[in-house]
Design an enzyme around this catalytic site. Structure first.
Site, PDB file in Angstrom:
ATOM      1  N   GLU A  91       0.842  -1.063  -0.033  1.00 14.97           N
ATOM      2  CA  GLU A  91       0.133  -0.037  -0.128  1.00 14.97           C
ATOM      3  C   GLU A  91       0.870   1.300   0.085  1.00 14.97           C
ATOM      4  OE1 GLU A  91      -3.434  -2.067   2.677  1.00 14.97           O
ATOM      5  OE2 GLU A  91      -2.227  -0.235   3.490  1.00 14.97           O
ATOM      6  N   CYS A 106       2.934   8.293   1.757  1.00 15.43           N
ATOM      7  CA  CYS A 106       3.425   7.297   2.716  1.00 15.43           C
ATOM      8  C   CYS A 106       3.807   6.076   1.918  1.00 15.43           C
ATOM      9  CB  CYS A 106       2.261   7.215   3.555  1.00 15.43           C
ATOM     10  SG  CYS A 106       2.433   5.994   4.838  1.00 15.43           S
ATOM     11  N   CYS A 117       2.975  -5.855  15.521  1.00 22.02           N
ATOM     12  CA  CYS A 117       2.209  -4.768  16.508  1.00 22.02           C
ATOM     13  C   CYS A 117       0.657  -5.436  16.627  1.00 22.02           C
ATOM     14  CB  CYS A 117       2.243  -3.455  16.476  1.00 22.02           C
ATOM     15  SG  CYS A 117       3.881  -3.007  16.210  1.00 22.02           S
ATOM     16  N   CYS A 120      -1.954  -3.341  14.703  1.00 24.80           N
ATOM     17  CA  CYS A 120      -1.902  -3.048  13.410  1.00 24.80           C
ATOM     18  C   CYS A 120      -2.257  -4.032  12.153  1.00 24.80           C
ATOM     19  CB  CYS A 120      -0.292  -2.890  12.896  1.00 24.80           C
ATOM     20  SG  CYS A 120       0.424  -2.590  11.527  1.00 24.80           S
ATOM     21  N   GLY A 165       5.542  -2.059   7.031  1.00 25.64           N
ATOM     22  CA  GLY A 165       6.704  -2.593   7.268  1.00 25.64           C
ATOM     23  C   GLY A 165       7.549  -1.721   8.271  1.00 25.64           C
ATOM     24  N   GLU A 166       8.788  -2.224   8.760  1.00 24.49           N
ATOM     25  CA  GLU A 166       9.723  -1.429   9.568  1.00 24.49           C
ATOM     26  C   GLU A 166      10.791  -1.072   8.672  1.00 24.49           C
ATOM     27  OE1 GLU A 166      10.409  -0.355  12.772  1.00 24.49           O
ATOM     28  OE2 GLU A 166      12.103   0.125  11.644  1.00 24.49           O
ATOM     29  N   SER A 197       9.993   6.208   9.817  1.00 22.73           N
ATOM     30  CA  SER A 197       9.485   6.096  11.035  1.00 22.73           C
ATOM     31  C   SER A 197       9.755   4.727  11.601  1.00 22.73           C
ATOM     32  CB  SER A 197       7.712   5.881  10.885  1.00 22.73           C
ATOM     33  OG  SER A 197       7.218   5.784  12.113  1.00 22.73           O
ATOM     34  N   SER A 220       7.401   5.320  16.612  1.00 19.06           N
ATOM     35  CA  SER A 220       6.068   4.657  17.185  1.00 19.06           C
ATOM     36  C   SER A 220       6.209   4.226  18.522  1.00 19.06           C
ATOM     37  CB  SER A 220       5.389   3.499  16.292  1.00 19.06           C
ATOM     38  OG  SER A 220       5.590   4.169  15.218  1.00 19.06           O
ATOM     39  N   LEU A 221       5.951   4.904  19.601  1.00 18.17           N
ATOM     40  CA  LEU A 221       6.197   4.759  21.050  1.00 18.17           C
ATOM     41  C   LEU A 221       5.033   3.801  21.711  1.00 18.17           C
ATOM     42  CD1 LEU A 221       8.550   5.324  23.032  1.00 18.17           C
ATOM     43  CD2 LEU A 221       7.187   6.926  24.111  1.00 18.17           C
ATOM     44  N   HIS A 222       3.881   4.625  21.529  1.00 14.36           N
ATOM     45  CA  HIS A 222       2.917   3.939  22.124  1.00 14.36           C
ATOM     46  C   HIS A 222       2.487   3.549  23.737  1.00 14.36           C
ATOM     47  CE1 HIS A 222       2.206   4.188  17.940  1.00 14.36           C
ATOM     48  NE2 HIS A 222       2.343   2.912  17.643  1.00 14.36           N
ATOM     49  N   ASN A 296      -7.605   4.165  15.942  1.00  8.88           N
ATOM     50  CA  ASN A 296      -8.398   4.155  14.808  1.00  8.88           C
ATOM     51  C   ASN A 296      -9.146   2.696  14.761  1.00  8.88           C
ATOM     52  OD1 ASN A 296      -9.963   4.689  12.221  1.00  8.88           O
ATOM     53  ND2 ASN A 296      -8.492   4.268  11.148  1.00  8.88           N
ATOM     54  N   CYS A 339      -2.528   1.574   8.002  1.00  6.84           N
ATOM     55  CA  CYS A 339      -1.705   0.666   7.324  1.00  6.84           C
ATOM     56  C   CYS A 339      -1.944  -0.745   7.390  1.00  6.84           C
ATOM     57  CB  CYS A 339      -0.407   0.885   8.403  1.00  6.84           C
ATOM     58  SG  CYS A 339       0.992  -0.621   8.112  1.00  6.84           S
TER      59      CYS A 339
HETATM   60  S1  SF4 Z   1       3.963  -1.847  10.243  1.00  5.79           S
HETATM   61 FE1  SF4 Z   1       4.527  -0.435  12.057  1.00  5.79          FE
HETATM   62  S2  SF4 Z   1       2.996  -0.976  13.434  1.00  5.79           S
HETATM   63 FE2  SF4 Z   1       2.607  -2.330  11.741  1.00  5.79          FE
HETATM   64  S3  SF4 Z   1       3.478  -4.152  12.887  1.00  5.79           S
HETATM   65 FE3  SF4 Z   1       5.122  -2.966  11.621  1.00  5.79          FE
HETATM   66  S4  SF4 Z   1       6.370  -1.751  13.149  1.00  5.79           S
HETATM   67 FE4  SF4 Z   1       4.300  -2.210  14.152  1.00  5.79          FE
END
Ligand code: SF4
Length: 363
Positions: A91, A106, A117, A120, A165-166, A197, A220-222, A296, A339
């Site tokens: 995406e 993005c 996560c 997500c 993705g990370e 990010s 992304s602390l959360h 969300n 995402c």
């Molecule tokens: S895309 Fe970001 S929020 Fe989703 S699982 Fe991976 S690190 Fe976590």
């Protein structure tokens, strides 16, 4: 064997043309055609001699992802589902900036995500593979081409690696893509308009600090306690907050760039006054910016969005700790813009999953 041009740096294109017996400046011309003009085929490179175009056409390809689906939300956010050569999909999201000042794009860096996560949709869908440089830069070229064809006045002003993705787990490809996007001879974006990010990939943060780049870093602390963060961001079990904080301190010291902490508010999970005070402490020690993003939720998710009053209470508590904490506006919540949602919804055999609102708040 043919060479894929998308994903090569201008220097690599020069070297390619020199190997073909041409002067290096021909490589710079090709680079401009691919990255500035968005040429989809060698034939379009009209200032190259016809004989060279013919030779090139036999030895190179220009491959972009294929637009499979497009959804547009009421606020103008556009989500693109893109097909890759092996049939997988990713995406990309175009987010309009206020006052028609162009778009934020993005980008995804992986197909799926190994971090997993639970907030997500991408994380819930598992990990398939890293994207290649050409697939990352290709997302940009495709989205820009779409805008150009529609004669949109706005251009892509910002690029954020907040899609699937990370990014720091696909470090080499993401960094090379950033260099192509910010090379004045290639795409030519300002480095300060690029944001990476991360969920807290400490080794990647340390490496990035030494790259001499002026890109932005968002985390992304959360949660600002290990107990909660171990659940919301499983990478925390490998790199707990103490290690993350240390790496971010080093990053700030070496780059002088302020970090942004993204904090998705999930009702009853990370929204107590104690959570707010812990967040303020963490942000203060890093002199970091904070963005609060109400979760969300989507159907099937065990997590819920806090009420507006709860969000305000949390925000007041963070700000009482001496840290500004704006609540970010969501984009495209009516089109699965968070995402991984669109992909999850359109993948055969996959149900609709929850998704983190932080992925909808790019500006
Ligand atoms: S895309 Fe970001 S929020 Fe989703 S699982 Fe991976 S690190 Fe976590």
């Amino acid at each position: 064997m043919t060479v894929e041009l998308v994903g090569l740096t201008c220097r690599e294109m020069e070297e390619l043309l020199v190997r073909m017996g041409e002067p290096a400046y021909r490589g710079r011309q090709v680079c401009r055609w691919v990255y500035r003009e968005g040429a989809g085929e060698v034939e379009a490179m009209t200032d190259l001699p016809l004989t060279l175009r013919r030779r090139l056409a036999e030895s190179v390809t220009i491959t972009l992802p294929v637009l499979q689906l497009q959804r547009q939300s009421r606020d103008g956010t556009r989500k693109l589902l893109l097909g890759l050569e092996d049939g997988l999909t990713v995406e990309t999201v175009l987010i309009p900036q206020p006052r028609k000042a162009g778009f934020t794009l993005c980008l995804s860096s992986q197909v799926g995500c190994p971090v997993g996560c639970p907030l997500c949709a991408t994380g819930m869908s598992g990990f398939r593979r890293n994207l290649g440089v050409h697939e990352i830069v290709g997302q940009y070229l495709l989205a820009r081409g779409l805008l150009r064809r529609e004669e949109q006045t706005g251009v892509i002003r910002n690029v954020v690696f907040m899609g699937m993705g990370e990014p720091l787990l696909n470090y080499e490809a993401v960094l090379k893509a950033v260099r192509i996007l910010t090379d004045t001879a290639a795409v030519g974006m300002a480095q300060r308009h690029v944001t990476i990010s991360t969920a807290g990939e400490v080794e990647g943060i340390r490496r990035l600090a030494g790259e001499g780049l002026q890109v932005n870093l968002a985390v992304s602390l959360h949660a600002a306690s290990n107990r909660v963060r171990d659940v919301l961001v499983p990478l925390n079990r490998k790199y707990p907050l103490e290690l993350l904080e240390q790496a971010l301190q080093e990053y700030f010291a070496r780059t002088g760039r302020r970090i942004t902490l993204e904090y998705v508010l999930v009702e009853g999970v990370n929204t107590s006054n104690g959570d707010a005070r812990a967040l303020a402490r963490f942000a203060r020690s890093l002199r970091a910016n904070v963005n609060l993003i109400p979760y969300n939720p989507v159907s099937g998710s065990p997590y819920r969005r806090p009420s507006a009053a709860e969000v305000r209470r949390f925000q007041r508590e963070v700000e009482a700790g001496g840290v500004r904490a704006p609540v970010r506006q969501e984009h495209g919540s009516d089109i699965e813009a968070a995402c991984g949602q669109l992909r999850a919804k359109n993948a055969p055999g996959r149900g609709r999953k929850s998704a983190p609102a932080h992925r909808t708040s790019r500006e």
